[in-house]
Design a protein around this motif. Structure first.
Motif, PDB file in Angstrom:
ATOM      1  N   GLN A   1      -5.328  -6.892 -16.397  1.00 24.16           N
ATOM      2  CA  GLN A   1      -5.185  -8.289 -15.968  1.00 24.16           C
ATOM      3  C   GLN A   1      -6.069  -9.211 -16.816  1.00 24.16           C
ATOM      4  N   LEU A   2      -7.310  -8.803 -17.030  1.00 24.70           N
ATOM      5  CA  LEU A   2      -8.224  -9.641 -17.807  1.00 24.70           C
ATOM      6  C   LEU A   2      -7.871  -9.660 -19.292  1.00 24.70           C
TER       7      LEU A   2
ATOM      8  N   LYS B   1     -13.659  -2.856 -20.418  1.00 28.33           N
ATOM      9  CA  LYS B   1     -13.474  -1.604 -19.691  1.00 28.33           C
ATOM     10  C   LYS B   1     -14.713  -1.279 -18.852  1.00 28.33           C
ATOM     11  N   GLN B   2     -15.876  -1.457 -19.431  1.00 28.89           N
ATOM     12  CA  GLN B   2     -17.129  -1.180 -18.716  1.00 28.89           C
ATOM     13  C   GLN B   2     -17.289  -2.104 -17.507  1.00 28.89           C
ATOM     14  N   ALA B   3     -16.953  -3.370 -17.688  1.00 28.16           N
ATOM     15  CA  ALA B   3     -17.062  -4.330 -16.585  1.00 28.16           C
ATOM     16  C   ALA B   3     -16.077  -3.995 -15.470  1.00 28.16           C
ATOM     17  N   ALA B   4     -14.859  -3.617 -15.837  1.00 27.34           N
ATOM     18  CA  ALA B   4     -13.851  -3.264 -14.837  1.00 27.34           C
ATOM     19  C   ALA B   4     -14.268  -2.010 -14.069  1.00 27.34           C
ATOM     20  N   GLN B   5     -14.813  -1.021 -14.771  1.00 28.73           N
ATOM     21  CA  GLN B   5     -15.284   0.190 -14.102  1.00 28.73           C
ATOM     22  C   GLN B   5     -16.484  -0.115 -13.211  1.00 28.73           C
ATOM     23  N   GLY B   6     -17.340  -1.017 -13.655  1.00 32.89           N
ATOM     24  CA  GLY B   6     -18.472  -1.417 -12.825  1.00 32.89           C
ATOM     25  C   GLY B   6     -18.024  -2.092 -11.539  1.00 32.89           C
ATOM     26  N   PHE B   7     -16.997  -2.923 -11.646  1.00 33.56           N
ATOM     27  CA  PHE B   7     -16.466  -3.576 -10.451  1.00 33.56           C
ATOM     28  C   PHE B   7     -15.859  -2.557  -9.504  1.00 33.56           C
TER      29      PHE B   7
ATOM     30  N   PRO C   1      -6.654  -1.091 -29.059  1.00 31.09           N
ATOM     31  CA  PRO C   1      -7.659  -0.779 -28.046  1.00 31.09           C
ATOM     32  C   PRO C   1      -8.265  -2.054 -27.466  1.00 31.09           C
ATOM     33  N   LEU C   2      -8.560  -1.989 -26.184  1.00 34.50           N
ATOM     34  CA  LEU C   2      -9.172  -3.132 -25.525  1.00 34.50           C
ATOM     35  C   LEU C   2     -10.668  -3.157 -25.802  1.00 34.50           C
ATOM     36  N   ASP C   3     -11.261  -4.275 -25.533  1.00 30.15           N
ATOM     37  CA  ASP C   3     -12.690  -4.447 -25.706  1.00 30.15           C
ATOM     38  C   ASP C   3     -13.432  -3.463 -24.791  1.00 30.15           C
ATOM     39  N   PRO C   4     -14.317  -2.640 -25.331  1.00 34.97           N
ATOM     40  CA  PRO C   4     -15.028  -1.670 -24.488  1.00 34.97           C
ATOM     41  C   PRO C   4     -15.887  -2.331 -23.411  1.00 34.97           C
TER      42      PRO C   4
END
Length: 104
Positions: free
Chosen positions: A88-89, A24-30, A18-21
Motif C-alpha cells: 500500500q505504501l 519493509k522494516q517499517a511495515a514489519q515493525g508495525f 525491489p522495494l525500499d528495505p
C-alpha cells in the motif's frame, strides 16, 4: 471469454523491482506492534488462573515472550499484514481514498 495477455518486459521489470528495505522494516515493525497489542489484549483477563499468582517477574517474562513472538510473526510474514502495508505504501495497492478527493 477474456484472454490474459503475457507480461511484457517493462511490466516484469516493474514487478521485480525491489522495494525500499526501510519500508519493509517499517511495515514489519508495525505488524509486530499490532501483534503485541493483540496478545496484551488477550491476556488482560487471566480467566481465573491463580497458579502462578501475580508477580513482577512473571509479568516481565510474559511481556518479553509476547514481544519475541510478535517479532518472529512479523518477520516470517505469517499474518501478511506487513506485506499489505508495504504494498500500500509503495503504491502497489488500491488507494483507500480516491485520488480526486471526492467522497465515496
Amino acid at each position: 471469454m477474456t484472454t490474459i495477455s503475457p507480461i511484457t518486459a517493462a511490466g516484469a521489470s516493474a514487478a521485480a523491482k525491489p522495494l525500499d528495505p526501510r519500508l519493509k522494516q517499517a511495515a514489519q515493525g508495525f505488524e509486530a506492534i499490532f501483534v503485541r497489542q493483540m496478545l496484551a489484549s488477550a491476556r488482560k483477563d487471566n480467566f481465573g488462573d491463580t497458579l502462578w499468582g501475580s508477580d513482577q517477574g512473571h509479568d516481565t517474562f510474559t511481556a518479553m515472550r509476547d514481544e519475541k513472538f510478535a517479532d518472529i510473526t512479523a518477520h516470517s510474514g505469517t499474518l501478511g499484514l506487513a506485506k499489505q502495508i508495504e504494498d500500500q505504501l509503495a503504491g502497489k495497492g488500491s488507494p483507500a481514498i480516491p485520488a480526486t478527493g471526492a467522497k465515496p
